[in-house]
Each structure stands twice: as structure tokens, then as C-alpha cells.
Enzyme design. Structure first.
Site, PDB file in Angstrom:
ATOM      1  N   HIS A   8       0.163   0.846   8.810  1.00 40.53           N
ATOM      2  CA  HIS A   8      -1.065  -0.100   9.036  1.00 40.53           C
ATOM      3  C   HIS A   8      -0.953  -1.459   8.313  1.00 40.53           C
ATOM      4  CE1 HIS A   8      -2.389   1.901   5.803  1.00 40.53           C
ATOM      5  NE2 HIS A   8      -2.971   0.776   5.117  1.00 40.53           N
ATOM      6  N   ASP A   9       0.396  -1.576   7.323  1.00 39.85           N
ATOM      7  CA  ASP A   9       1.120  -2.537   6.292  1.00 39.85           C
ATOM      8  C   ASP A   9       1.873  -3.476   6.760  1.00 39.85           C
ATOM      9  OD1 ASP A   9       0.086  -0.191   3.341  1.00 39.85           O
ATOM     10  OD2 ASP A   9      -1.005  -1.930   4.256  1.00 39.85           O
ATOM     11  N   ASP A  14      -6.625   9.191   4.152  1.00 37.44           N
ATOM     12  CA  ASP A  14      -6.545   9.082   3.188  1.00 37.44           C
ATOM     13  C   ASP A  14      -6.712   9.043   1.577  1.00 37.44           C
ATOM     14  OD1 ASP A  14      -4.621   5.905   4.161  1.00 37.44           O
ATOM     15  OD2 ASP A  14      -4.981   6.472   1.949  1.00 37.44           O
ATOM     16  N   ASP A  42      -3.161   6.978  -1.483  1.00 36.18           N
ATOM     17  CA  ASP A  42      -3.187   5.429  -1.880  1.00 36.18           C
ATOM     18  C   ASP A  42      -1.596   5.007  -2.927  1.00 36.18           C
ATOM     19  OD1 ASP A  42      -3.416   2.527  -0.367  1.00 36.18           O
ATOM     20  OD2 ASP A  42      -4.174   2.626  -2.564  1.00 36.18           O
ATOM     21  N   GLU A  87       2.074   7.728  -1.095  1.00 38.54           N
ATOM     22  CA  GLU A  87       2.283   5.778  -1.460  1.00 38.54           C
ATOM     23  C   GLU A  87       2.631   5.642  -1.762  1.00 38.54           C
ATOM     24  OE1 GLU A  87       0.189   2.515  -0.880  1.00 38.54           O
ATOM     25  OE2 GLU A  87       1.400   1.770   0.875  1.00 38.54           O
TER      26      GLU A  87
HETATM   27  O1  TEU Z   1      -0.558  -0.884  -0.043  1.00 39.24           O
HETATM   28  C1  TEU Z   1      -0.219  -1.020  -1.139  1.00 39.24           C
HETATM   29  C2  TEU Z   1       1.097  -1.398  -0.893  1.00 39.24           C
HETATM   30  O2  TEU Z   1       2.286  -1.420  -1.443  1.00 39.24           O
HETATM   31  C3  TEU Z   1       1.060  -2.616  -0.063  1.00 39.24           C
HETATM   32  O3  TEU Z   1       0.506  -4.221  -0.250  1.00 39.24           O
HETATM   33  C4  TEU Z   1       2.019  -3.008   0.628  1.00 39.24           C
HETATM   34  O4  TEU Z   1       3.084  -2.948   0.222  1.00 39.24           O
HETATM   35  C5  TEU Z   1       2.185  -5.064   1.157  1.00 39.24           C
HETATM   36  O5  TEU Z   1       0.388  -4.800   1.573  1.00 39.24           O
HETATM   37  C6  TEU Z   1       2.456  -5.136   2.252  1.00 39.24           C
HETATM   38  O6  TEU Z   1       2.482  -6.258   2.352  1.00 39.24           O
HETATM   39  C7  TEU Z   1      -2.534   0.349   0.364  1.00 39.24           C
HETATM   40  C8  TEU Z   1      -2.537   0.628   1.616  1.00 39.24           C
HETATM   41  O7  TEU Z   1      -1.896   1.088   2.454  1.00 39.24           O
HETATM   42  C9  TEU Z   1      -3.250  -0.947   1.588  1.00 39.24           C
HETATM   43  O8  TEU Z   1      -3.295  -0.830   3.317  1.00 39.24           O
HETATM   44  C10 TEU Z   1      -3.881  -1.536   1.063  1.00 39.24           C
HETATM   45  O9  TEU Z   1      -4.059  -2.806   0.867  1.00 39.24           O
HETATM   46  C11 TEU Z   1      -3.248  -1.250  -0.818  1.00 39.24           C
HETATM   47  O10 TEU Z   1      -2.943  -0.444  -0.616  1.00 39.24           O
HETATM   48  C12 TEU Z   1      -4.917  -1.241  -1.186  1.00 39.24           C
HETATM   49  O11 TEU Z   1      -5.613   0.203  -1.310  1.00 39.24           O
END
Ligand code: TEU
Ligand code: CA
Length: 587
Positions: free
Chosen positions: A346-347, A104, A209, A270
Site C-alpha cells: 500500500h506504500d 497490522d 509496522d 517492516e
Molecule cells: O511505512 C513506513 C515506511 O517505510 C513508508 O513510509 C515507506 O517507506 C514510504 O511511505 C514509501 O513511500 C509504514 C506503513 O506501511 C505506512 O503506510 C505508514 O504511513 C508508515 O509506516 C507510518 O505508520
């Protein structure tokens, strides 16, 4: 390891990727936190599933304000996760099993404890000061002094005051995640150098990310303009404004020239708020920059567009809208770019709870969702626990939650937005990121599902005695073994990787139906997204076609003339048609 690279079909087009969230995967040393040796101990499990690549969420040195997405040393392993020797052993174990590793890459921002920021914030003359984005205080009648009205993605202002220099720094996420200044070529060179460090160790690619946030939307005078006003609050959502800025492609093409093109790797960006057109531009093999992107249009489908409360303002999923989004990404990128295929990470909450049925039809709907996703064109991603049909968590209170986004939301909603705590908690149970971050359940008979012998950093899912890897491995009809068969299909049938996607029954409120066509071969995929019997009236000429069943999530699908079909609750069927059908246009 999937077939080696070839211009016709590079390995990352044929691969299936499994995402590991290290904090929650497997704890080997009894401290309640997942770690690298724990991952290594489960490589046979991953090999048995048939995945080709592991995407590993961050394991770098970090204060863990955002569970590792706030990096303080890009070249060191967080001690909680283990040592660099543990990392090297894990990588060697993966490669020995034919599994590649994608790391990542979090370079839109770093940690406020990174030396770059620790030094850069001390003075405007410090050589690292220009690695970050600063803004002068503004005098306003309402007393707010931030440079603009941007709200952080994680609630609160996107600006934090820095007394030593008398200015604010930008952080689109938490205040401990200062955004990096990609306009600065010295910063970009630092990023390329740290990328080479991992690639030269044998890492097989990067998940990048929020990589489409690295170019900020500067006004001609060099300022960052206010976000559109959508409510009577001072702070306004700036997520969309801060994505897809004017120099994103320029920076990523430079990254490709400087780093990516020199290695046989997988790259996936992403990209919140990206459109199919932008996705095609990003993934064009000749003029693009990355192999594929994580788009979010289908992940935003149960949020009210443009609502000031963001993803927490929810609306029901409309299947025709979901189908139209995924179909557009299929057709707009076919032959020109490449899709990632995912329901969760994970989000995101668990897809069975979000799009299927986490009650009586959990297993059927988990298998149906997997079929619907994996038989489209693109590289599928399986998030840890998805292969078990895991469901959302019935969090009993905010104290059971750990995610900074969730905790910030709960505080903002209940102290500023006027939400009753129960309403906020209901939103967290539906959309909170901790739904996907509770420990992997390995063993029904062990405390905490066998994830750890200690108290886990977050409680195990209460359903682990019923939903866990050991039980799934022992049950030939489990979701796990269905995923294993689905992944194996991809290796046996080129049509899954290369076939053209055509949507059928686009307006049908309950069925997701499509064909895949390659040469004179045609597959028909039928998915019932409802918990009731659903009549499936196929368009001519499919209705008189004959097909042989390839896969089904009920035990008794038969072949023959398709004719009028009735799909049972959450039933999916995949047919290989005995004669290619000129695709019947969907009504
Ligand atoms: O996620 C970015 C992002 O788009 C997320 O904030 C998502 O849209 C939101 O959490 C939905 O609930 C990336 C990573 O995947 C995330 O884990 C990190 O918290 C974020 O960037 C900051 O690095
Ligand atoms: Ca541990």
C-alpha cells in the site's frame, strides 16, 4: 489452510499472503469506504486465487490521519470499517476457507488522539507522559527551537511543540503520530497485552509496522543527536538514523519470549534500511525474533541514495543492481533465516509500471514479474490488484490524491524546494502511494468498478473497464489465472520452498536468470525484463542441458535442449532440467 506447523517446514514458509488495504477493497454499505463486510463478501475470490493468508492493513479505531496507521484504540474497530462482530464474522469466514489472518501491528507510534497521548501530554508528571519521546526547546541563531534537525519521513520537522509541558514530542511520521517510548517497560507491557488480545481472538500473526524504528539512537547523554547534514536546509533526513537502533533486537526478543513464542503464528517485520546481515539476525530461528522481514533495498533502487528529497529524487532502475540485491538476500538468508518476497504494497507504486510495461506488454510483464518473484525462496506477498496486473494512476492534479505523505511532499516540494508543480505531480504519478490505494476494480460495467455504489473516498482507476476482477476471472489467460497457477505450483513442488537459489548472468542488463536446486532436482527460471527480443546465452553446462517447461507466459514454450535461446518481450520461462546440473557459476 496450508499444512500445519512442523519444525522442517512451518506453514508460514509454504504460504502465500494476500494484502488487503481495507479502505479500498470492497464497500458493502454504500458509504464510499471499503469495510469488513465487504472483505467477507470477497473471501471466495481470495480462496479461488489460492492464497493462504490475508495481511489486513489496520482496521482499528483511528482519526485516519495516515489511513489507520495512527491508532487511537488498539482494541476497537474503526466504525467506518464495521463492528467487532463484523470482524469476528470475517475471521470465521477466513478460517472456514482455510485462510489465516495476519493483522497490522503499529506500535512504533500511536495516534495523538490515543488516551495515552491525550493524558500524557498534559503534564510531565502524568503516568503516560513517559510513554512518549520528549525534547527540550533549543535556542539557535536561526530561530529554530526543535530539539534536533530531524526531518519527518512525511516532510517537515519530526518534532511538534506541546505547550502544556513546554517541550517538543517526536513524530517520525505525521504530527498526529507521536512515537512511543520503547525504553519504558510499562509501555512495552501494554503492547504485549494488546497483542495477546488479538491473538487470543484467533488472529494468526502480525505484520509489524516500521518495527526496527522502536529503538532510538540515543547519545550517551540521553539526547537524540542531529542527523548528518546533506543540504543547506535546516531539516535533514533522519529515516536511516532512526532505523536499526541499539536495542531493537533486545526489545523484539523480549516480545518473542513474552508473546510470539506462545502462539502458532506468522510474524513479519517492516524494516526500512535493514541489511541482509541484519535480516539474517532478525529471522534466525534460534536467536532471532521474527519469521521474516520486509526489506527495502529493492524498493529504494529507483531513488537517489542519500538525496535530501528522499524517494522523490528518482533514477532509472538498473536490472543488474536489482538482481544483485535480491540474489544477496536469497543467498545470505538461505538455511539461516527467511525472506518475504514482494514487489509492492500500500506504500509502493504498481510493479508493472515500475519494473515492467504498463503499455502493450502489461499482461506479459505482470506475469513475468510474478514468476520472477514467486519462484525465489521466501514467502510471497500479493498486494490487492497485483493479481490483476493493475498499473499506476495518471493523476490529473494533486486534488485527486489523498495520501498524507503525498500531500505533504507536494506542499514542501512546491513551496520550499522550488519544484514546479508539474515536476512534483510527475513524481507522484511514478512513486506516490495513492497509485496502490485506488479502489479494487470488481466489475467493468458498474460505476466505480463495482467497489461502491456511492462516491468512493478516492476515484477508481480510469482503466477499471479494462482491468478488473470479473474480466480476469472470465479470461483463462488473465494475470489472475496465471497467479492462481503460480500459487498452485508452490503447493505441488517443495523445490520452490526449499531449493537453493543461484543467480545466473548477473551482469546481463536485460535478463534475470536463476536456478533453484534441491537434491538432484534443478529448475531454471528465465525472465526478460525488456520489451524486445533478448538473446539468452546460458553458461555452460546449462546451454547443453535439456529441460521440460513448467510455466511460461507465452503460449508455446517447448522443451528439449535449451541451447541458445531468444526470449520474447517480457517473456519468462521456467524449466525443470532433466538432469541436475552442477551449477554453472554466473560470470
Ligand atoms: O511505512 C513506513 C515506511 O517505510 C513508508 O513510509 C515507506 O517507506 C514510504 O511511505 C514509501 O513511500 C509504514 C506503513 O506501511 C505506512 O503506510 C505508514 O504511513 C508508515 O509506516 C507510518 O505508520
Ligand atoms: Ca463502507
Amino acid at each position: 489452510m496450508a499444512a500445519g506447523s512442523s519444525a522442517a517446514s512451518p506453514w508460514w514458509k509454504e504460504a502465500v499472503v494476500y494484502q488487503v488495504y481495507p479502505r479500498s477493497f470492497c464497500d458493502s454499505n454504500g458509504d464510499g469506504i471499503g469495510d469488513l463486510r465487504g472483505i467477507t463478501s470477497k473471501l471466495d475470490y481470495l480462496q479461488g486465487l489460492g492464497v493462504d493468508v490475508v495481511w489486513l492493513s489496520p482496521v482499528y479505531q483511528s482519526p485516519n490521519d495516515d489511513n489507520g496507521y495512527d491508532i487511537s484504540d488498539y482494541r476497537a474497530i474503526l466504525p467506518e470499517f464495521g463492528t467487532m462482530a463484523d470482524f469476528d464474522a470475517m475471521l470465521a469466514g477466513m478460517h472456514a476457507r482455510g485462510i489465516r489472518l495476519v493483522m497490522d501491528l503499529v506500535v512504533n507510534h500511536c495516534s495523538d488522539e490515543h488516551p495515552w497521548f491525550v493524558q500524557g501530554r498534559t503534564s510531565r508528571d502524568n503516568p503516560y507522559h513517559d510513554y512518549f519521546l520528549w525534547g527540550a526547546p533549543v535556542d539557535r541563531p536561526n530561530g529554530r527551537r526543535e530539539p534536533n534537525n530531524w526531518e519527518s519521513v512525511f516532510s517537515g520537522s519530526a518534532w511538534e511543540y506541546n505547550a502544556p509541558t513546554g517541550e517538543y514530542y517526536l513524530h517520525m511520521f505525521t504530527r498526529k503520530q507521536p512515537d512511543l517510548n520503547w525504553e519504558n517497560p510499562r509501555l512495552r507491557a501494554e503492547v504485549y497485552d494488546l497483542m495477546r488480545f488479538w491473538l487470543d481472538k484467533g488472529v494468526d500473526g502480525f505484520r509489524m509496522d516500521v518495527i526496527n524504528m522502536i529503538s532510538k539512537p540515543y547519545a550517551p547523554d540521553g539526547s537524540l543527536p542531529d542527523a548528518p547534514v546533506r543540504s543547506d536546509r535546516f531539516l535533514q533526513p533522519a529515516f536511516a538514523l532512526s532505523c536499526n537502533g541499539p536495542r531493537v533486537m533486545e526489545f523484539l526478543r523480549e516480545m518473542r519470549r513474552e508473546v510470539l513464542d506462545h502462539y502458532d503464528i506468522l510474524t513479519v517485520g517492516e524494516c526500512p534500511m535493514i541489511s541482509p546481515r541484519q535480516g539474517r539476525e532478525m529471522t534466525d530461528p534460534q536467536t532471532g525474533a521474527l519469521h521474516m522481514v520486509f526489506q527495502f533495498e529493492h524498493m529504494d533502487i529507483d531513488s537517489v541514495p542519500g538525496h535530501p528529497d528522499g524517494k522523490w529524487a528518482m533514477r532509472p532502475v538498473e536490472l543488474p543492481e536489482l538482481k544483485a540485491i535480491l540474489a544477496r538476500w536469497q543467498t545470505d538468508l538461505h538455511g539461516q533465516g527467511w525472506n518475504s518476497l514482494y514487489w509492492c504494497n500500500h506504500d509502493q507504486p504498481r510493479p508493472v509500471s515500475r519494473f515492467g510495461d504498463d503499455g502493450g506488454y502489461r499482461v506479459e510483464s505482470a506475469k513475468m514479474l510474478a514468476t520472477c518473484l514467486h519462484l525465489m525462496q521466501g514467502t510471497p506477498y500479493v498486494y490487492q490488484g497485483e493479481e490483476l496486473g493493475m498499473v499506476n494512476v495518471p493523476f490529473e492534479g494533486i486534488e485527486a490524491c489523498r495520501d498524507v505523505e503525498t500531500l505533504n511532499f507536494f506542499r514542501a516540494a512546491t513551496t520550499e524546494w522550488g519544484w514546479p508543480p508539474d515536476r512534483a505531480l510527475a513524481a507522484i504519478r511514478a512513486k506516490g502511494r495513492d497509485n496502490a490505494r485506488v479502489p479494487m476494480p470488481w466489475d467493468p460495467a458498474a460505476p466505480h468498478g463495482g467497489f461502491t455504489t456511492a462516491t468512493p473516498w478516492i476515484d477508481a482507476h480510469p482503466e477499471f473497464p479494462r482491468i478488473n476482477a470479473a474480466s480476469a476471472l472470465a479470461d483463462p489467460d488473465s494475470v489472475y489465472h496465471y497467479y492462481r497457477r503460480l500459487i498452485a505450483l508452490r503447493k505441488q513442488h517443495p523445490i520452490i520452498v526449499h531449493g537453493r537459489f543461484d543467480l545466473l548472468l548477473g551482469d546481463h542488463p536485460d535478463l534475470f536468470a536463476y536456478t533453484r536446486t534441491m537434491g538432484d532436482e534443478c529448475w531454471l527460471v528465465l525472465c526478460n525484463f525488456r520489451g524486445t527480443d533478448t538473446a539468452c546465452d546460458l553458461p555452460h553446462p546449462l546451454r547443453t542441458a535439456t529441460g521440460d517447461p513448467v510455466l511460461c507466459n507465452y503460449p508455446d514454450a517447448a522443451g528439449g535442449v535449451l541451447g541458445p535461446l531468444t526470449l520474447r518481450p517480457y517473456e519468462c520461462r521456467v524449466y525443470r532440467l532433466r538432469s541436475a546440473q552442477p551449477h554453472a557459476p554466473s560470470p
